[in-house]
Design a protein around this motif. Structure first.
Motif, PDB file in Angstrom:
ATOM      1  N   UNK A 108     -23.702  15.727  23.795  1.00 43.42           N
ATOM      2  CA  UNK A 108     -24.924  16.539  23.750  1.00 43.42           C
ATOM      3  C   UNK A 108     -24.887  17.732  24.712  1.00 43.42           C
ATOM      4  N   UNK A 109     -24.097  17.665  25.769  1.00 47.59           N
ATOM      5  CA  UNK A 109     -24.067  18.756  26.753  1.00 47.59           C
ATOM      6  C   UNK A 109     -23.625  20.086  26.160  1.00 47.59           C
ATOM      7  N   UNK A 110     -22.516  20.131  25.367  1.00 44.06           N
ATOM      8  CA  UNK A 110     -22.121  21.422  24.785  1.00 44.06           C
ATOM      9  C   UNK A 110     -23.208  22.020  23.896  1.00 44.06           C
TER      10      UNK A 110
ATOM     11  N   UNK B 209     -30.560  17.860  21.056  1.00 43.11           N
ATOM     12  CA  UNK B 209     -29.561  17.508  22.074  1.00 43.11           C
ATOM     13  C   UNK B 209     -29.704  16.020  22.409  1.00 43.11           C
ATOM     14  N   UNK B 210     -28.936  15.204  21.724  1.00 48.06           N
ATOM     15  CA  UNK B 210     -29.098  13.761  21.864  1.00 48.06           C
ATOM     16  C   UNK B 210     -27.730  13.085  21.807  1.00 48.06           C
ATOM     17  N   UNK B 211     -27.447  12.272  22.815  1.00 46.07           N
ATOM     18  CA  UNK B 211     -26.165  11.561  22.875  1.00 46.07           C
ATOM     19  C   UNK B 211     -26.295  10.223  22.143  1.00 46.07           C
ATOM     20  N   UNK B 212     -25.336   9.863  21.287  1.00 48.11           N
ATOM     21  CA  UNK B 212     -25.460   8.628  20.500  1.00 48.11           C
ATOM     22  C   UNK B 212     -25.560   7.348  21.342  1.00 48.11           C
TER      23      UNK B 212
ATOM     24  N   UNK C 159     -28.135   8.675  25.013  1.00 45.22           N
ATOM     25  CA  UNK C 159     -29.421   9.219  24.573  1.00 45.22           C
ATOM     26  C   UNK C 159     -29.679  10.580  25.229  1.00 45.22           C
ATOM     27  N   UNK C 160     -30.609  10.651  26.194  1.00 43.42           N
ATOM     28  CA  UNK C 160     -30.892  11.924  26.849  1.00 43.42           C
ATOM     29  C   UNK C 160     -30.080  11.984  28.150  1.00 43.42           C
ATOM     30  N   UNK C 161     -29.094  12.840  28.186  1.00 36.71           N
ATOM     31  CA  UNK C 161     -28.197  12.878  29.345  1.00 36.71           C
ATOM     32  C   UNK C 161     -28.867  13.568  30.523  1.00 36.71           C
TER      33      UNK C 161
END
Length: 374
Positions: free
Chosen positions: A189-191, A283-286, A289-291
């Motif tokens: 999600x960061x990029x 922007x969500x990490x699998x 979640x929210x980094x």
């Protein structure tokens, strides 16, 4: 008629109010006699017009606390309100038990100078701005005859972040955008967040709070309607600090197409993994979640290293770079101000004064060249 007397190293004025049936009005602490005379003449003028002028029997710290609780508490977010609480604590330290009526421009400047010896200029400026804002109601109500903060000079101990550390040049900016663009991956999600900030100038909290419904693919618009409280463990949506934060940000066809493709990839991945992201965040990490913001900053720092960019750019600096690029390329400052969600164009002018000065020099050269052709 006012009388003046030197008391130690400072001057004092005393004004008769016998016609109003009131005791003499006395104030001391002026660095020069002319300072005392200037204020006394202004007060005498107000007395002649029928105003009852009395010194404010309250110290500046206690007054500031009452003011911030009355006007600021509940009206701004907790992070911003913390700055006001810090200013109150600083007032207790640097201006203990000092009555508002006893503060002069010179005595306030001395306090600012002492404060600046152990604080960066940006910190001193924040302290000064909050104190100045707090006394405006007193001036408007006629309870304070002179704004002792109006001509104050803000200094600092030189520990401010170097100006060049807040921005990268245009070529480096283009390389960063390309770097993030090529690394968009629904597994991370960061990029994605860094890409969105770099092409929109959004704040980090706004990029965190972006959901897919906020993106109008048909009209190439990203709608900024809320922020996400990433500083709090429980998170939560918040309203923008000001109404100017609610805005539509236009982007180009190519970048919108890239976001559209990314959305399809993310949707497919999450369906395969049976993941349902809360609020349908962009922007969500699998898994994470929210980094955290530090994770996003680490990604940015890694990108800078990979690209050989020596400037220690921050996430907020990426937003600054976006705005600076627009200004350098001739975009009107009012348009840039609205795009950034600034409450006023004055904030934009102050933030990018270095760019504006450079553009003025460039325009001056253009004027000279034009005049030569006449």
């Amino acid at each position: 008629m006012a009388t003046y007397q030197k008391r130690g190293k400072t001057w004092q004025y005393s004004i008769s109010r016998a016609k109003q049936g009131l005791p003499r009005l006395t104030k001391s602490g002026f660095a020069t006699k002319s300072d005392a005379q200037a204020e006394a003449m202004e007060i005498e003028s107000q007395i002649k017009r029928g105003f009852v002028v009395d010194p404010i029997k309250q110290n500046i710290a206690d007054y500031f606390k009452e003011w911030m609780e009355l006007y600021k508490k509940g009206a701004i977010d907790e992070i911003t309100y913390k700055g006001y609480r810090d200013t109150y604590k600083k007032l207790e330290i640097y201006m203990p038990n000092i009555l508002i009526s006893e503060i002069t421009a010179s005595s306030y400047q001395r306090v600012l100078n002492i404060f600046a010896e152990t604080h960066a200029k940006a910190t001193t400026s924040g302290f000064h701005k909050r104190v100045r804002a707090s006394i405006q109601p007193l001036i408007e109500e006629g309870r304070l005859q002179k704004d002792f903060t109006s001509r104050a000079v803000v200094k600092g101990n030189g520990n401010d972040k170097a100006e060049q550390d807040k921005f990268v040049n245009y070529d480096e900016y283009k390389n960063l955008v390309e770097y993030f663009k090529n690394r968009l991956d629904p597994n991370y999600s960061s990029p994605t967040m860094l890409f969105i900030i770099s092409i929109t100038g959004m704040r980090a909290s706004e990029a965190y709070g972006l959901v897919w419904d906020d993106i109008d693919f048909d009209n190439n618009i990203i709608k900024c309607r809320r922020t996400w409280n990433y500083r709090a463990k429980e998170g939560g949506f918040k309203k923008p600090k000001t109404s100017a934060g609610i805005r539509d940000i236009v982007i180009d066809d190519d970048n919108m197409s890239i976001l559209k493709n990314f959305r399809e990839q993310q949707k497919q991945l999450f369906e395969e993994m049976e993941i349902e992201p809360i609020h349908d965040f962009v922007c969500y990490h699998p898994f994470k979640k929210i980094v955290t913001l530090s994770a996003v900053q680490n990604s940015l720092s890694h990108a800078l290293k990979k690209l050989g960019i020596s400037t220690p750019l921050t996430i907020h600096g990426l937003r600054h770079t976006h705005a600076s690029v627009l200004l350098y390329h001739g975009i009107d400052i009012m348009t840039v101000s609205k795009r950034l969600g600034h409450a006023s164009v004055a904030i934009t002018q102050q933030t990018y004064i270095h760019v504006i000065k450079e553009l003025e020099n460039r325009d001056r050269d253009k004027i000279i060249e034009l005049l030569k052709k006449l």
